[in-house]
Design a protein around this motif. Sequence first.
Motif, PDB file in Angstrom:
ATOM      1  N   ASP A 118       9.940   8.955  -7.783  1.00 28.41           N
ATOM      2  CA  ASP A 118       9.421   7.989  -6.826  1.00 28.41           C
ATOM      3  C   ASP A 118       8.639   6.867  -7.518  1.00 28.41           C
ATOM      4  O   ASP A 118       8.832   5.692  -7.233  1.00 28.41           O
ATOM      5  CB  ASP A 118       8.522   8.704  -5.820  1.00 28.41           C
ATOM      6  CG  ASP A 118       8.190   7.893  -4.590  1.00 28.41           C
ATOM      7  OD1 ASP A 118       8.746   6.781  -4.419  1.00 28.41           O
ATOM      8  OD2 ASP A 118       7.377   8.366  -3.788  1.00 28.41           O
ATOM      9  N   ARG A 132      12.185  10.251  -2.289  1.00 26.33           N
ATOM     10  CA  ARG A 132      10.798   9.796  -2.386  1.00 26.33           C
ATOM     11  C   ARG A 132       9.851  10.835  -1.793  1.00 26.33           C
ATOM     12  O   ARG A 132      10.193  11.532  -0.839  1.00 26.33           O
ATOM     13  CB  ARG A 132      10.628   8.469  -1.668  1.00 26.33           C
ATOM     14  CG  ARG A 132      11.316   7.317  -2.402  1.00 26.33           C
ATOM     15  CD  ARG A 132      10.790   5.991  -1.887  1.00 26.33           C
ATOM     16  NE  ARG A 132      11.389   4.861  -2.538  1.00 26.33           N
ATOM     17  CZ  ARG A 132      10.939   4.311  -3.662  1.00 26.33           C
ATOM     18  NH1 ARG A 132       9.886   4.784  -4.266  1.00 26.33           N
ATOM     19  NH2 ARG A 132      11.543   3.268  -4.175  1.00 26.33           N
ATOM     20  N   MET A 135       6.002   7.335  -1.537  1.00 23.03           N
ATOM     21  CA  MET A 135       6.278   6.027  -0.952  1.00 23.03           C
ATOM     22  C   MET A 135       7.235   6.191   0.232  1.00 23.03           C
ATOM     23  O   MET A 135       8.023   7.137   0.263  1.00 23.03           O
ATOM     24  CB  MET A 135       6.907   5.097  -2.005  1.00 23.03           C
ATOM     25  CG  MET A 135       6.083   4.976  -3.289  1.00 23.03           C
ATOM     26  SD  MET A 135       4.392   4.459  -3.023  1.00 23.03           S
ATOM     27  CE  MET A 135       4.639   2.791  -2.509  1.00 23.03           C
ATOM     28  N   ASP A 138      11.963   3.409   2.705  1.00 21.23           N
ATOM     29  CA  ASP A 138      12.504   2.051   2.589  1.00 21.23           C
ATOM     30  C   ASP A 138      11.785   1.203   1.538  1.00 21.23           C
ATOM     31  O   ASP A 138      12.038   0.018   1.408  1.00 21.23           O
ATOM     32  CB  ASP A 138      12.489   1.345   3.953  1.00 21.23           C
ATOM     33  CG  ASP A 138      11.084   1.192   4.533  1.00 21.23           C
ATOM     34  OD1 ASP A 138      10.159   1.887   4.062  1.00 21.23           O
ATOM     35  OD2 ASP A 138      10.919   0.385   5.465  1.00 21.23           O
ATOM     36  N   TRP A 139      10.890   1.805   0.759  1.00 22.99           N
ATOM     37  CA  TRP A 139      10.153   1.078  -0.272  1.00 22.99           C
ATOM     38  C   TRP A 139      11.108   0.683  -1.387  1.00 22.99           C
ATOM     39  O   TRP A 139      11.956   1.453  -1.795  1.00 22.99           O
ATOM     40  CB  TRP A 139       9.050   1.961  -0.849  1.00 22.99           C
ATOM     41  CG  TRP A 139       8.084   1.203  -1.689  1.00 22.99           C
ATOM     42  CD1 TRP A 139       8.165   0.989  -3.034  1.00 22.99           C
ATOM     43  CD2 TRP A 139       6.903   0.543  -1.247  1.00 22.99           C
ATOM     44  NE1 TRP A 139       7.095   0.250  -3.458  1.00 22.99           N
ATOM     45  CE2 TRP A 139       6.300  -0.039  -2.373  1.00 22.99           C
ATOM     46  CE3 TRP A 139       6.287   0.405  -0.013  1.00 22.99           C
ATOM     47  CZ2 TRP A 139       5.115  -0.755  -2.304  1.00 22.99           C
ATOM     48  CZ3 TRP A 139       5.115  -0.306   0.061  1.00 22.99           C
ATOM     49  CH2 TRP A 139       4.544  -0.876  -1.076  1.00 22.99           C
ATOM     50  N   GLU A 140      10.955  -0.539  -1.882  1.00 19.38           N
ATOM     51  CA  GLU A 140      11.791  -1.012  -2.984  1.00 19.38           C
ATOM     52  C   GLU A 140      10.996  -0.976  -4.277  1.00 19.38           C
ATOM     53  O   GLU A 140       9.874  -1.464  -4.327  1.00 19.38           O
ATOM     54  CB  GLU A 140      12.290  -2.429  -2.705  1.00 19.38           C
ATOM     55  CG  GLU A 140      13.287  -2.488  -1.572  1.00 19.38           C
ATOM     56  CD  GLU A 140      13.817  -3.890  -1.328  1.00 19.38           C
ATOM     57  OE1 GLU A 140      13.801  -4.704  -2.271  1.00 19.38           O
ATOM     58  OE2 GLU A 140      14.237  -4.155  -0.199  1.00 19.38           O
ATOM     59  N   PRO A 143       6.367   1.901  -8.233  1.00 15.30           N
ATOM     60  CA  PRO A 143       5.064   1.283  -8.460  1.00 15.30           C
ATOM     61  C   PRO A 143       4.349   1.584  -9.777  1.00 15.30           C
ATOM     62  O   PRO A 143       3.469   0.839 -10.148  1.00 15.30           O
ATOM     63  CB  PRO A 143       4.212   1.779  -7.298  1.00 15.30           C
ATOM     64  CG  PRO A 143       5.122   2.407  -6.337  1.00 15.30           C
ATOM     65  CD  PRO A 143       6.401   2.688  -7.019  1.00 15.30           C
ATOM     66  N   TYR A 148       6.237  -3.603 -12.532  1.00 13.52           N
ATOM     67  CA  TYR A 148       6.109  -3.674 -11.082  1.00 13.52           C
ATOM     68  C   TYR A 148       4.986  -4.655 -10.740  1.00 13.52           C
ATOM     69  O   TYR A 148       3.906  -4.584 -11.331  1.00 13.52           O
ATOM     70  CB  TYR A 148       5.798  -2.292 -10.499  1.00 13.52           C
ATOM     71  CG  TYR A 148       5.913  -2.228  -8.997  1.00 13.52           C
ATOM     72  CD1 TYR A 148       7.146  -2.083  -8.390  1.00 13.52           C
ATOM     73  CD2 TYR A 148       4.790  -2.326  -8.194  1.00 13.52           C
ATOM     74  CE1 TYR A 148       7.262  -2.019  -7.008  1.00 13.52           C
ATOM     75  CE2 TYR A 148       4.895  -2.268  -6.817  1.00 13.52           C
ATOM     76  CZ  TYR A 148       6.134  -2.126  -6.229  1.00 13.52           C
ATOM     77  OH  TYR A 148       6.247  -2.072  -4.871  1.00 13.52           O
ATOM     78  N   GLU A 158       8.038  -9.196   2.778  1.00 15.25           N
ATOM     79  CA  GLU A 158       7.039  -8.155   2.512  1.00 15.25           C
ATOM     80  C   GLU A 158       7.382  -6.906   3.306  1.00 15.25           C
ATOM     81  O   GLU A 158       7.932  -6.984   4.406  1.00 15.25           O
ATOM     82  CB  GLU A 158       5.655  -8.667   2.918  1.00 15.25           C
ATOM     83  CG  GLU A 158       4.518  -7.779   2.521  1.00 15.25           C
ATOM     84  CD  GLU A 158       4.263  -7.758   1.027  1.00 15.25           C
ATOM     85  OE1 GLU A 158       4.527  -6.714   0.410  1.00 15.25           O
ATOM     86  OE2 GLU A 158       3.824  -8.782   0.486  1.00 15.25           O
ATOM     87  N   TRP A 159       7.060  -5.741   2.753  1.00 17.76           N
ATOM     88  CA  TRP A 159       7.327  -4.480   3.432  1.00 17.76           C
ATOM     89  C   TRP A 159       6.586  -4.476   4.771  1.00 17.76           C
ATOM     90  O   TRP A 159       5.385  -4.730   4.825  1.00 17.76           O
ATOM     91  CB  TRP A 159       6.869  -3.319   2.548  1.00 17.76           C
ATOM     92  CG  TRP A 159       7.078  -1.971   3.151  1.00 17.76           C
ATOM     93  CD1 TRP A 159       8.258  -1.400   3.497  1.00 17.76           C
ATOM     94  CD2 TRP A 159       6.061  -1.026   3.485  1.00 17.76           C
ATOM     95  NE1 TRP A 159       8.052  -0.153   4.023  1.00 17.76           N
ATOM     96  CE2 TRP A 159       6.699   0.102   4.028  1.00 17.76           C
ATOM     97  CE3 TRP A 159       4.675  -1.012   3.392  1.00 17.76           C
ATOM     98  CZ2 TRP A 159       6.016   1.222   4.461  1.00 17.76           C
ATOM     99  CZ3 TRP A 159       3.994   0.107   3.818  1.00 17.76           C
ATOM    100  CH2 TRP A 159       4.671   1.205   4.343  1.00 17.76           C
ATOM    101  N   TYR A 162       3.161  -2.754   5.211  1.00 19.21           N
ATOM    102  CA  TYR A 162       2.014  -3.436   4.605  1.00 19.21           C
ATOM    103  C   TYR A 162       1.490  -4.534   5.527  1.00 19.21           C
ATOM    104  O   TYR A 162       0.288  -4.644   5.764  1.00 19.21           O
ATOM    105  CB  TYR A 162       2.402  -4.033   3.248  1.00 19.21           C
ATOM    106  CG  TYR A 162       1.316  -4.878   2.637  1.00 19.21           C
ATOM    107  CD1 TYR A 162       0.184  -4.295   2.087  1.00 19.21           C
ATOM    108  CD2 TYR A 162       1.414  -6.273   2.624  1.00 19.21           C
ATOM    109  CE1 TYR A 162      -0.824  -5.067   1.537  1.00 19.21           C
ATOM    110  CE2 TYR A 162       0.414  -7.051   2.080  1.00 19.21           C
ATOM    111  CZ  TYR A 162      -0.703  -6.441   1.532  1.00 19.21           C
ATOM    112  OH  TYR A 162      -1.694  -7.208   0.994  1.00 19.21           O
TER     113      TYR A 162
END
Length: 178
Positions: A118, A132, A135, A138-140, A143, A148, A158-159, A162
Amino acid sequence: MGPNEIAALIQRAFSGDVKEIKEFRGQVSITVKKERVKDILGHLAAWPEFSFDYLEDLCGVDYLGKKEPRFEVVYYLHSMKHRHTIRIKAEVPEDDCAIDSVVDIWAGADWHERECYDLFGITFTGHPDLRRILMPEDWEGHPLRKDYPVQSDLGDREWPGYTDVVATAKKNKRYEVR
């Protein structure tokens, strides 16, 4: 048995597969070939003189711009029976960012491998449920990789999670006590 004795025995048993042995402040690290790490770890868990029956931790390291290969997977092993520990490392190149899973040796590796996947994007071949863990699905990106972005300004890309959190924080600011 001390860590240097353990390292010497591993060096003898797997002479062609040990790349490096380092000692720093009483802790010994053994770097082995990625292709052989699962076999070596399996022997360390099964051999009575070692009995490394507990995987304390498994983590990833990103050496972007400092050394090649870029990544390492680090295994901290402990023997409950003998009360000794050792650190085994395997280098993972960026262009082949995968290593064998050790879940069938230590069931607890399941969560550690998922976390490493992850946060670093290192794939564990043969893992029973590699997805995952920290996170959102759907997180790209990953981190803890050194490349990153620490902060972004992606606007409408933006996600959504967030942007929702930021909007809620702004709305609830009026309730803050000063």
